[in-house]
Design a protein around this motif. Sequence first.
Motif, mmCIF file in Angstrom:
data_model
loop_
_atom_site.group_PDB
_atom_site.id
_atom_site.type_symbol
_atom_site.label_atom_id
_atom_site.label_comp_id
_atom_site.label_asym_id
_atom_site.label_seq_id
_atom_site.Cartn_x
_atom_site.Cartn_y
_atom_site.Cartn_z
ATOM 1 N N VAL A 92 0.868 -1.181 0.000
ATOM 2 C CA VAL A 92 0.000 0.000 0.000
ATOM 3 C C VAL A 92 0.905 1.231 0.000
ATOM 4 O O VAL A 92 1.603 1.491 0.993
ATOM 5 C CB VAL A 92 -0.930 0.035 1.230
ATOM 6 C CG1 VAL A 92 -1.839 1.264 1.162
ATOM 7 C CG2 VAL A 92 -1.756 -1.243 1.319
ATOM 8 N N PRO A 93 0.943 2.002 -1.098
ATOM 9 C CA PRO A 93 1.844 3.157 -1.172
ATOM 10 C C PRO A 93 1.271 4.411 -0.503
ATOM 11 O O PRO A 93 0.062 4.639 -0.519
ATOM 12 C CB PRO A 93 1.992 3.371 -2.675
ATOM 13 C CG PRO A 93 0.685 2.899 -3.240
ATOM 14 C CD PRO A 93 0.227 1.762 -2.362
ATOM 15 N N PHE A 94 2.153 5.210 0.075
ATOM 16 C CA PHE A 94 1.787 6.509 0.645
ATOM 17 C C PHE A 94 2.749 7.566 0.107
ATOM 18 O O PHE A 94 3.655 7.245 -0.673
ATOM 19 C CB PHE A 94 1.824 6.445 2.171
ATOM 20 C CG PHE A 94 0.792 5.522 2.764
ATOM 21 C CD1 PHE A 94 -0.504 5.958 2.992
ATOM 22 C CD2 PHE A 94 1.102 4.193 3.051
ATOM 23 C CE1 PHE A 94 -1.472 5.101 3.511
ATOM 24 C CE2 PHE A 94 0.149 3.327 3.570
ATOM 25 C CZ PHE A 94 -1.138 3.782 3.796
ATOM 26 N N LYS A 95 2.566 8.813 0.526
ATOM 27 C CA LYS A 95 3.411 9.901 0.030
ATOM 28 C C LYS A 95 4.642 10.141 0.899
ATOM 29 O O LYS A 95 5.408 11.059 0.648
ATOM 30 C CB LYS A 95 2.601 11.191 -0.073
ATOM 31 C CG LYS A 95 1.576 11.177 -1.192
ATOM 32 C CD LYS A 95 0.871 12.514 -1.313
ATOM 33 C CE LYS A 95 -0.114 12.516 -2.465
ATOM 34 N NZ LYS A 95 -0.810 13.814 -2.601
ATOM 35 N N GLY A 96 4.839 9.334 1.908
ATOM 36 C CA GLY A 96 6.001 9.494 2.767
ATOM 37 C C GLY A 96 5.894 8.616 3.994
ATOM 38 O O GLY A 96 4.868 7.971 4.241
ATOM 39 N N ASP A 97 6.980 8.588 4.775
ATOM 40 C CA ASP A 97 7.016 7.773 5.993
ATOM 41 C C ASP A 97 5.917 8.152 6.978
ATOM 42 O O ASP A 97 5.319 7.288 7.616
ATOM 43 C CB ASP A 97 8.377 7.933 6.685
ATOM 44 C CG ASP A 97 9.506 7.266 5.921
ATOM 45 O OD1 ASP A 97 9.238 6.262 5.242
ATOM 46 O OD2 ASP A 97 10.648 7.745 6.006
ATOM 47 N N SER A 98 5.663 9.454 7.125
ATOM 48 C CA SER A 98 4.698 9.906 8.127
ATOM 49 C C SER A 98 3.282 9.430 7.795
ATOM 50 O O SER A 98 2.520 9.045 8.696
ATOM 51 C CB SER A 98 4.733 11.434 8.252
ATOM 52 O OG SER A 98 4.521 12.058 7.003
ATOM 53 N N GLU A 99 2.916 9.427 6.502
ATOM 54 C CA GLU A 99 1.588 8.951 6.110
ATOM 55 C C GLU A 99 1.468 7.441 6.326
ATOM 56 O O GLU A 99 0.424 6.944 6.764
ATOM 57 C CB GLU A 99 1.305 9.287 4.649
ATOM 58 C CG GLU A 99 0.985 10.751 4.417
ATOM 59 C CD GLU A 99 0.452 11.000 3.009
ATOM 60 O OE1 GLU A 99 0.137 10.009 2.305
ATOM 61 O OE2 GLU A 99 0.345 12.170 2.626
ATOM 62 N N ALA A 100 2.532 6.716 6.012
ATOM 63 C CA ALA A 100 2.523 5.266 6.220
ATOM 64 C C ALA A 100 2.381 4.945 7.708
ATOM 65 O O ALA A 100 1.631 4.040 8.093
ATOM 66 C CB ALA A 100 3.800 4.650 5.660
ATOM 67 N N LEU A 101 3.091 5.700 8.547
ATOM 68 C CA LEU A 101 3.015 5.500 9.991
ATOM 69 C C LEU A 101 1.605 5.770 10.508
ATOM 70 O O LEU A 101 1.076 5.018 11.339
ATOM 71 C CB LEU A 101 4.025 6.407 10.694
ATOM 72 C CG LEU A 101 3.983 6.427 12.225
ATOM 73 C CD1 LEU A 101 4.224 5.039 12.794
ATOM 74 C CD2 LEU A 101 4.996 7.432 12.772
ATOM 75 N N ALA A 102 0.988 6.838 10.018
ATOM 76 C CA ALA A 102 -0.378 7.158 10.454
ATOM 77 C C ALA A 102 -1.342 6.034 10.096
ATOM 78 O O ALA A 102 -2.246 5.706 10.875
ATOM 79 C CB ALA A 102 -0.830 8.472 9.805
ATOM 80 N N SER A 103 -1.142 5.420 8.944
ATOM 81 C CA SER A 103 -1.991 4.305 8.541
ATOM 82 C C SER A 103 -1.776 3.092 9.428
ATOM 83 O O SER A 103 -2.735 2.388 9.780
ATOM 84 C CB SER A 103 -1.710 3.939 7.079
ATOM 85 O OG SER A 103 -2.574 2.914 6.644
ATOM 86 N N LEU A 104 -0.536 2.856 9.810
ATOM 87 C CA LEU A 104 -0.248 1.742 10.716
ATOM 88 C C LEU A 104 -0.903 1.971 12.071
ATOM 89 O O LEU A 104 -1.573 1.081 12.614
ATOM 90 C CB LEU A 104 1.262 1.586 10.898
ATOM 91 C CG LEU A 104 1.706 0.505 11.900
ATOM 92 C CD1 LEU A 104 1.435 -0.881 11.340
ATOM 93 C CD2 LEU A 104 3.182 0.662 12.250
ATOM 94 N N LEU A 105 -0.737 3.168 12.605
ATOM 95 C CA LEU A 105 -1.314 3.487 13.917
ATOM 96 C C LEU A 105 -2.839 3.414 13.877
ATOM 97 O O LEU A 105 -3.478 3.077 14.874
ATOM 98 C CB LEU A 105 -0.854 4.874 14.371
ATOM 99 C CG LEU A 105 0.649 5.008 14.662
ATOM 100 C CD1 LEU A 105 1.016 6.471 14.915
ATOM 101 C CD2 LEU A 105 1.050 4.146 15.858
ATOM 102 N N GLY A 106 -3.411 3.712 12.717
ATOM 103 C CA GLY A 106 -4.863 3.631 12.559
ATOM 104 C C GLY A 106 -5.357 2.236 12.234
ATOM 105 O O GLY A 106 -6.553 2.036 12.023
ATOM 106 N N ASP A 107 -4.429 1.278 12.185
ATOM 107 C CA ASP A 107 -4.736 -0.137 11.934
ATOM 108 C C ASP A 107 -5.312 -0.371 10.537
ATOM 109 O O ASP A 107 -6.115 -1.279 10.325
ATOM 110 C CB ASP A 107 -5.704 -0.682 12.992
ATOM 111 C CG ASP A 107 -5.546 -2.193 13.203
ATOM 112 O OD1 ASP A 107 -4.490 -2.728 12.817
ATOM 113 O OD2 ASP A 107 -6.475 -2.821 13.728
ATOM 114 N N HIS A 108 -4.876 0.447 9.574
ATOM 115 C CA HIS A 108 -5.321 0.284 8.190
ATOM 116 C C HIS A 108 -4.372 -0.631 7.409
ATOM 117 O O HIS A 108 -4.762 -1.209 6.391
ATOM 118 C CB HIS A 108 -5.424 1.644 7.497
ATOM 119 C CG HIS A 108 -6.334 2.591 8.211
ATOM 120 N ND1 HIS A 108 -7.676 2.327 8.408
ATOM 121 C CD2 HIS A 108 -6.104 3.804 8.787
ATOM 122 C CE1 HIS A 108 -8.230 3.335 9.072
ATOM 123 N NE2 HIS A 108 -7.297 4.239 9.311
ATOM 124 N N VAL A 109 -3.124 -0.707 7.849
ATOM 125 C CA VAL A 109 -2.170 -1.671 7.313
ATOM 126 C C VAL A 109 -1.603 -2.460 8.489
ATOM 127 O O VAL A 109 -1.628 -1.998 9.629
ATOM 128 C CB VAL A 109 -1.023 -0.993 6.522
ATOM 129 C CG1 VAL A 109 -1.557 -0.305 5.274
ATOM 130 C CG2 VAL A 109 -0.248 -0.005 7.396
#
Length: 339
Positions: free
Chosen positions: A191-208
């Motif tokens: 699942v691609p994001f626009k940067g590390d911070s967006e990927a981290l937010a998705s992890l914390l939100g349990d989306h990935v």
Amino acid sequence: MENKRIVLSLLTVFLCMTLMLGGCNMGAKESTAPEKYPVKPINIIVPFAAGGSADIIARTLEKSAQQHLGQPLVVLNMPGGAATIGMNEMAGAQADGYTIGVIGINAILQPLYGETRYHYPTALEPLVKVVSSPIVLAVRSDKPWQNLNDLVSYAKANPGKIKFGHAGLGTTTHLTGELFGKEANINIVQVPFKGDSEALASLLGDHVHLILSTPPALKEHVKSGSIKILGAAEEKRLTLSGFENVPTFKEQGVNVAFDFWIGVVAPKGIPAAEKAKLAAGLKEMINAPEFGKSMQELGMVAEYLGPAEFKDRWIADNEKLTKVTKETGIADVIKAQKK
């Protein structure tokens, strides 16, 4: 006597005119003299969103730029396109020393995956390597997996259900995730994001379920206990505070290891004097004890290389990654995902 007075008057007029013209010429020479570089702020492009490793480095350099360059750095975040949007701006900028950029090894990787507006390894001029940038695999702390073996076992029992986030198609974090799946023989969905911070937010939100990222982006969450690190894609264990006990992928039976970096570049064709001035100032900034300490606290290792050595590193890494992406088939996988 009258003739003498006339001669003296003419000589006086001539002398005054000579002095006036000389003054004018001096003024003209001064006005056309080249200005001492730099005479205005220098833009530094970050091809990722705020909060990631490249952004943190740019903003740390920004703090001492006035002292070592004589002008401030202005950080411009240009995320998207797996860093190609920002790198296009760098490569297409006027090569006058007033636009530089922070890049990772993705400058080498992107042209391997398909056509790009510029061939970044030849369109950008290496100035300095700043840090080594290790990549780690992180999951939420409430997940049951305690190591890579647990995760791999779950993924094999649930093929296609594990989603991994990363900083963008074709980036180092994406490449690492694809190679992890291939080497572990598991089917995981990127699942691609626009940067590390967006990927981290998705992890914390349990989306990935997991992300491949860098210690600077994760450090505070590791410290708070909201996430845990299952492995580091390095040859040796990290010495970074808070990450010392993380086993490598290889230790856990997954043959994935890289030595990624982040550096500063300029558009190709930058004049030698401006390049030398930038390289000298950046060297002082990177080698300053406070910079190294800041990088260590943020989860990175300051490792300066000058323009010549950094260029040699580009050439060596270009050869290595071209071979890796072709032999593993990752280049074709990523090309297909980018369509």
